[in-house]
Design an enzyme around this catalytic site. Structure first.
Site, PDB file in Angstrom:
ATOM      1  N   GLY A  95      -7.456   2.520   2.699  1.00 12.83           N
ATOM      2  CA  GLY A  95      -7.900   3.029   1.413  1.00 12.83           C
ATOM      3  C   GLY A  95      -8.775   4.264   1.511  1.00 12.83           C
TER       4      GLY A  95
ATOM      5  N   HIS B  54     -40.961  -5.796  18.147  1.00 15.22           N
ATOM      6  CA  HIS B  54     -41.817  -4.610  18.245  1.00 15.22           C
ATOM      7  C   HIS B  54     -41.528  -3.869  19.549  1.00 15.22           C
ATOM      8  CE1 HIS B  54     -45.414  -2.118  17.888  1.00 15.22           C
ATOM      9  NE2 HIS B  54     -45.638  -2.363  19.173  1.00 15.22           N
TER      10      HIS B  54
ATOM     11  N   GLY C  64     -23.383  17.110  -9.120  1.00 13.28           N
ATOM     12  CA  GLY C  64     -23.618  15.673  -9.055  1.00 13.28           C
ATOM     13  C   GLY C  64     -24.534  15.301  -7.909  1.00 13.28           C
ATOM     14  N   GLY C  65     -25.588  14.554  -8.237  1.00 22.01           N
ATOM     15  CA  GLY C  65     -26.558  14.141  -7.219  1.00 22.01           C
ATOM     16  C   GLY C  65     -26.502  12.665  -6.908  1.00 22.01           C
ATOM     17  N   GLY C  66     -25.291  12.085  -6.950  1.00 23.48           N
ATOM     18  CA  GLY C  66     -25.110  10.705  -6.535  1.00 23.48           C
ATOM     19  C   GLY C  66     -24.902  10.613  -5.037  1.00 23.48           C
TER      20      GLY C  66
ATOM     21  N   GLU D 180       0.855  -1.193   0.000  1.00 24.51           N
ATOM     22  CA  GLU D 180       0.000   0.000   0.000  1.00 24.51           C
ATOM     23  C   GLU D 180       0.887   1.238   0.000  1.00 24.51           C
ATOM     24  OE1 GLU D 180      -2.235   2.924  -0.241  1.00 24.51           O
ATOM     25  OE2 GLU D 180      -3.243   0.982  -0.347  1.00 24.51           O
TER      26      GLU D 180
ATOM     27  N   ALA E  41     -18.672  16.139  -7.643  1.00 25.58           N
ATOM     28  CA  ALA E  41     -19.092  14.838  -7.120  1.00 25.58           C
ATOM     29  C   ALA E  41     -19.866  14.066  -8.187  1.00 25.58           C
ATOM     30  CB  ALA E  41     -19.951  15.025  -5.872  1.00 25.58           C
TER      31      ALA E  41
END
Length: 456
Positions: A39, A440, A175-177, A33, A258
């Site tokens: 990462g 519940h 960007g709308g991801g 790495e 983005a």
């Protein structure tokens, strides 16, 4: 005799998990790495954004706690301390990854690695050999050639936005991801004026349209410009046009680019080694094998699914076939992308798995659907009130009643979507799901309510 049993290029989720699993199996492993263990996800992606989002949620809860009988005075946030908390979380978890690798007996090389060919990797100028090589080089942000974007100090990618020393009062998001939506809701929660410019007619194109629309409407303080194309950036001003060609401008202090990520395919020898690639990623089969003998690829670099949890699963599949090919084949160790869930940690958050209604129709399936509001959940109402956005949608084949998709909007959706993935993996029918007992009161009961709403 090879120097190692396995050499792994890349220390992100796919790489470090593969190394850890192989190390515990007593294999001699070298994990290469160049930048940092963990990462993108751990250092400049999933984890730091979740740390910032948690601070934003606490700020929102404190500001709006009166409806629950709690009054908080002088509510404020300190951006420097928010950033410090994020850094503390990242540092702690990166250290944890390093400790896990040492415990597994994995050798870690903080150096640049290059694939020379099957079983041969050059590490910091020195050639190493291995019986197997796993490629896990990840992905990088996409930077489209928008006029005025290159070398513009006002334009940042997600890494740059995470490192802002001062809080911007105005943020423009291109960007709308997932990345754009999460950051938009984060900065809006802290009070910034946020505008999102998205080329497509709806945000989050992978999500069911009904759920994506509800997410967009549920995010407070963000203006969305849908179906709009960015034509240029002038300083920190974004110029765009709508579907009719009408030009508009968004003034901002910072512009976030983005528009997505792409596999990291250059700089580590893929082409020179003869590895088969396409613009979508390294070509692999469902067991993560490449065209080169004993060379495997996992995670974002494959382009199969750019999600950290998908990288984990790919790593487990590759490791299973390396350790015991016959056993892995018998147990069905293959990648099934259709049951990999997605999650968006915006405010409100959402998650889903399987087909959307549109995808089902495109595949020629005759489906039935049901969408129920989460106000049917007692816990949801108790903790969020009646006006908070929340819903669950189920998509099932009409004749067989087999469930093909489950999509949810609201608190805890990412925490419970694994159960929906198991439902799809097991090919449950609506009638099977109706027999499952949900605790519940929980928000997850929305899934049961949606199952009972179909055909009722």
């Amino acid at each position: 005799m090879s120097d190692y049993d396995v050499i792994i290029l890349g220390g992100g989720p796919g790489g470090y998990l593969a190394a850890e699993r192989l190390g515990h199996a007593k294999k001699k492993v070298l994990l290469v790495e160049e930048q940092y263990l963990g990462g993108t996800c751990l250092n400049v992606g999933c984890i730091p954004t979740k740390s910032l989002l948690n601070s934003a949620k606490l700020y929102l809860h404190a500001r709006h706690s009166e409806q629950f009988g709690v009054t908080a005075g002088n509510v404020a946030f300190d951006w420097g301390r928010v950033q410090a908390w994020k850094d503390e979380v990242v540092t702690t978890l990166v250290g944890g990854v390093g400790m896990a690798e040492r415990k597994a007996g994995v050798e870690v090389a903080n150096a640049h690695g290059t694939l020379v060919g099957p079983g041969v990797v050059e590490v910091a100028g020195e050639r190493k050999t291995a019986d197997h090589v796993i490629i896990a080089t990840g992905s990088v942000p996409v930077m489209p050639p928008i006029p005025g974007a290159k070398d513009n100090p006002a334009v940042v990618d997600s890494t740059g936005l995470l490192g802002l020393e001062s809080f911007p009062s105005r943020l423009a998001v291109i960007g709308g991801g997932v990345i754009g939506v999460e950051f938009a809701s984060l900065f809006a929660a802290f009070g910034a004026q946020v505008e999102v410019i998205e080329l497509l007619p709806e945000i989050l194109p992978f999500a069911d349209t009904d759920i994506a629309s509800k997410i967009r409407k549920g995010i407070q303080g963000v203006t969305f410009h849908l179906g709009c194309k960015v034509t240029g950036i002038e300083g920190s001003t974004v110029v765009y046009s709508d579907a009719q060609g009408v030009e508009a401008r968004t003034e901002a202090d910072v512009v976030l680019m983005a528009v997505g990520r792409r596999p990291a395919l250059t700089g580590w020898g893929a082409e020179e080694a003869g590895l088969e690639t396409t613009p979508r990623g390294v070509v692999v089969d469902d067991t993560m094998r490449t065209n080169l003998p004993n060379v495997w690829a996992v995670g974002d670099v494959t382009g199969r699914s750019l999600l950290a949890h998908a990288a984990y699963r790919m790593a487990e599949i590759a490791v299973a076939h390396i350790l015991d090919p016959a056993g892995a084949a018998r147990s069905g160790q293959v990648l099934r992308t259709q049951t990999i869930p997605w999650a968006v940690y915006s405010i409100p958050e959402a998650a889903g798995v399987g087909l959307t209604q549109a995808q089902a129709v495109q595949q020629g399936l005759d489906v039935v659907t049901a969408t129920v509001p989460l106000v049917l959940s007692g816990r949801f109402v108790a903790e969020n009130g009646l006006k908070a956005p929340g819903a669950v949608k189920i998509i099932a084949e009409k004749d067989s009643r087999v469930i093909r998709g489950i999509h949810a909007l609201g608190p805890y959706s990412p925490e419970t979507i694994w159960g929906a993935a198991a439902i799809l993996e097991s090919e449950y029918t609506i009638d099977d799901l109706r027999q499952v007992v949900f605790p519940h009161p929980t928000v997850s009961e929305g899934i049961r309510e949606a199952a009972w709403a179909i055909n009722n």
